[in-house]
Design an enzyme around this catalytic site. Structure first.
Site, PDB file in Angstrom:
ATOM      1  N   ASN A 153       0.872  -1.271  -0.196  1.00  0.00           N
ATOM      2  CA  ASN A 153      -0.091  -0.144   0.038  1.00  0.00           C
ATOM      3  C   ASN A 153       1.033   1.150  -0.028  1.00  0.00           C
ATOM      4  O   ASN A 153       0.255   2.343  -0.520  1.00  0.00           O
ATOM      5  CB  ASN A 153      -1.094   0.099   1.136  1.00  0.00           C
ATOM      6  N   GLU A 251       3.767  -3.895  12.663  1.00  0.00           N
ATOM      7  CA  GLU A 251       2.921  -2.670  12.225  1.00  0.00           C
ATOM      8  C   GLU A 251       1.764  -3.296  11.485  1.00  0.00           C
ATOM      9  O   GLU A 251       1.786  -3.745  10.188  1.00  0.00           O
ATOM     10  CB  GLU A 251       3.549  -1.500  11.430  1.00  0.00           C
ATOM     11  N   CYS A 285      -3.686   1.505   6.799  1.00  0.00           N
ATOM     12  CA  CYS A 285      -4.236   0.896   8.106  1.00  0.00           C
ATOM     13  C   CYS A 285      -4.709   2.011   8.959  1.00  0.00           C
ATOM     14  O   CYS A 285      -5.041   1.686   9.735  1.00  0.00           O
ATOM     15  CB  CYS A 285      -3.168  -0.110   8.385  1.00  0.00           C
TER      16      CYS A 285
END
Ligand code: ADP
Length: 476
Positions: A153, A251, A285
């Site tokens: 991403n 993460e 996220c």
């Protein structure tokens, strides 16, 4: 694109650009066109990359700090110089729009500048304990060889954010970028080579994620893994690293509440929500996942949102007027379809959008959502604003915290004292007040619970790559 052609089917192992017979195709998510292919590395060559990383740790950690910083500063300059090339690669392999890609490059480069500046503040300490006739020295040392596993991403920023602190602290690195976005990683590596990084200090490999993951987890010489990606894979890496007791930074996923109180600037809140839901096409996220709207403004705000979402510009990703690109693949679109069908079956209504055309999902506002729906607990990863109604501050804090995730939260109110009180009660690593884009290299990016652990950015982001040593010396 020439740069992609030059990196086609290439890995970077022990300072050499190597090719292998077995390859995997990479497509442009917006058009479906194959843009190139990457190596599908076998076990023997994965091991070669790990060996090189381990073998080059001692020499790199021995390089003078000023020299290491200079190489990274050179890299920063080269990234700025080639910002447009990098942004173009991101558009082609990731599917985000050009403005968004350009912003990512600037954001990615900011980590290099930050860590180059802040590394000089990391100092140890010397204390004399006269009572015991001892000198107590605390010093910091690099953790060793590191594996970085990065997602699709943010193909540029997740690499600079991991590689820079690792290299500056003296660690050697083996990097496995996402199979969907390898060319940004390979081009950044080319630039780092040009910046003066000695061969073997960074090895970049592609291939079957499971296999590479297992090899780096099992290898005792890799002392740390820094991972950004799904909670599912984070748990696998955590489990597989138990034997070699590695340090980990994970993460992982998020489920961001975006809380809008009645006293908010509604225009701004709606525009900011668009920013949050279109950046990376909603596949971040930190993207707003549950929009909680105070009852008094619920109807007015959702109507406003719907009219704004309906005007989001969808067009050629290279057109700078375009606001929304494509999802990474059709599986992403199908997943969202499933979430929307479930929500509708349980009473939610679509105000606008709600459908996919190949990999493109239309900007969607869905109202009357409730905590029984799958999308309440699932990271949507797309341009969908799922709207929930709340009546009291206590209620919204409870609902917002009712998730296993704990990464990013947003609070909108013009009463900053109230917003701050809410922020302090939210069980999330990051809370942003009246701001949809708070990520900053100078601040700690961190999650809790199923969003993982470890800090990226800030001064603390360096300590993720340092071991603390205490030396005790007798004094007369
Ligand atoms: P997403 O679901 O957002 O695609 P993933 O967690 O699957 O996120 O992917 C993030 C990164 O983790 C990618 O580089 C991917 O190749 C890698 N990955 C996926 N599965 C594994 C695994 N079993 N071991 C190690 N890395 C993995």
């Amino acid at each position: 694109m020439k740069i992609i052609e030059s990196l086609n089917n290439k890995n970077y192992i022990n300072g050499e650009w190597v090719s292998f017979a077995s390859t995997l195709e990479v497509d442009n998510p917006s058009t479906g066109e194959i843009i190139g292919s990457i190596c599908d590395l076998d076990k023997e060559n994965i091991l070669r990359a790990i060996n090189s990383t381990a073998d080059n740790f001692a020499s790199w950690s021995g390089v003078d700090l000023d020299k290491r910083v200079q190489i990274l500063r050179n890299w920063h300059q080269l990234i700025i110089k080639h910002a447009e090339d990098i942004a173009n690669i991101i558009v082609l392999e990731q599917g985000k729009v050009i403005t968004d890609a350009r912003n990512e490059v600037i954001y990615g480069a900011s980590f290099i500048e930050w860590f180059c500046n802040v590394v000089y503040t990391v100092t140890g300490s010397v204390l004399d304990d006269k009572g015991k006739n001892q000198k107590l020295i605390t010093q910091y040392e690099p953790v060793g060889s590191v594996a970085a596993i990065t997602p699709w991403n943010f193909p540029c920023a997740m690499i600079t954010r991991k590689i820079t602190p690792a290299l500056i602290c003296g660690c050697s690195v083996v990097l496995k970028p996402s199979e969907f976005t390898p060319f940004t990683a390979l081009f950044l590596t080319k630039l780092l080579e040009e910046a003066g990084l000695p061969g073997g200090v960074l090895n970049v490999i592609t291939g079957e994620a499971d296999l590479i993951g297992k090899e780096v987890c099992n290898d005792f010489r890799i002392r740390k893994i820094s991972f950004t990606g799904s909670t599912r894979v984070g748990k696998i890496l955590y489990q597989n690293s138990a034997n070699s007791l590695k340090r980990l930074s994970l993460e992982l996923g998020g489920n961001a509440p975006f809380i809008i109180f009645a006293d908010s600037d509604l225009e701004k809140a709606a525009n900011d929500l668009i920013i949050s839901k279109t950046r990376g096409n909603g596949q971040s996220c930190t993207s707003a996942n549950r929009v909680f709207i105070e009852a008094a403004i619920y109807d007015k705000f959702t109507q406003l949102l719907s009219s704004k979402f309906s005007s989001i510009v969808i067009g050629d990703c290279f057109d700078k007027a375009s606001q929304l690109g494509s999802l990474i693949n059709n599986a992403g679109a199908q997943k969202i379809d499933g979430l929307i069908e479930d929500a509708k079956a349980r009473g939610a209504k679509i105000l606008c959008g709600g459908s996919a055309k190949k990999n493109l999902f239309s900007p969607t506002v869905i109202i009357d959502c409730s905590d029984e729906m799958e999308l309440f607990q699932t990271e949507i990863f797309g341009p969908v604003a799922a709207c929930y109604k709340f009546s009291t501050l206590e209620e919204v804090i409870k609902k917002a915290n009712d998730t296993e995730y704990g990464l990013q939260a947003y609070v909108y109110s013009q009463d900053l004292a109230k917003a701050q009180e809410v922020a302090s009660k939210l069980d999330f690593g990051m809370v942003s007040i009246n701001n949809p884009l708070s990520s900053n290299a100078k601040a700690a990016f961190s999650g809790r619970k199923a969003s993982g652990f470890g800090i990226e950015g800030a001064l603390a982001g360096l300590f993720e790559y340092l071991n603390t040593k205490y030396i005790n010396i007798p004094i007369k």
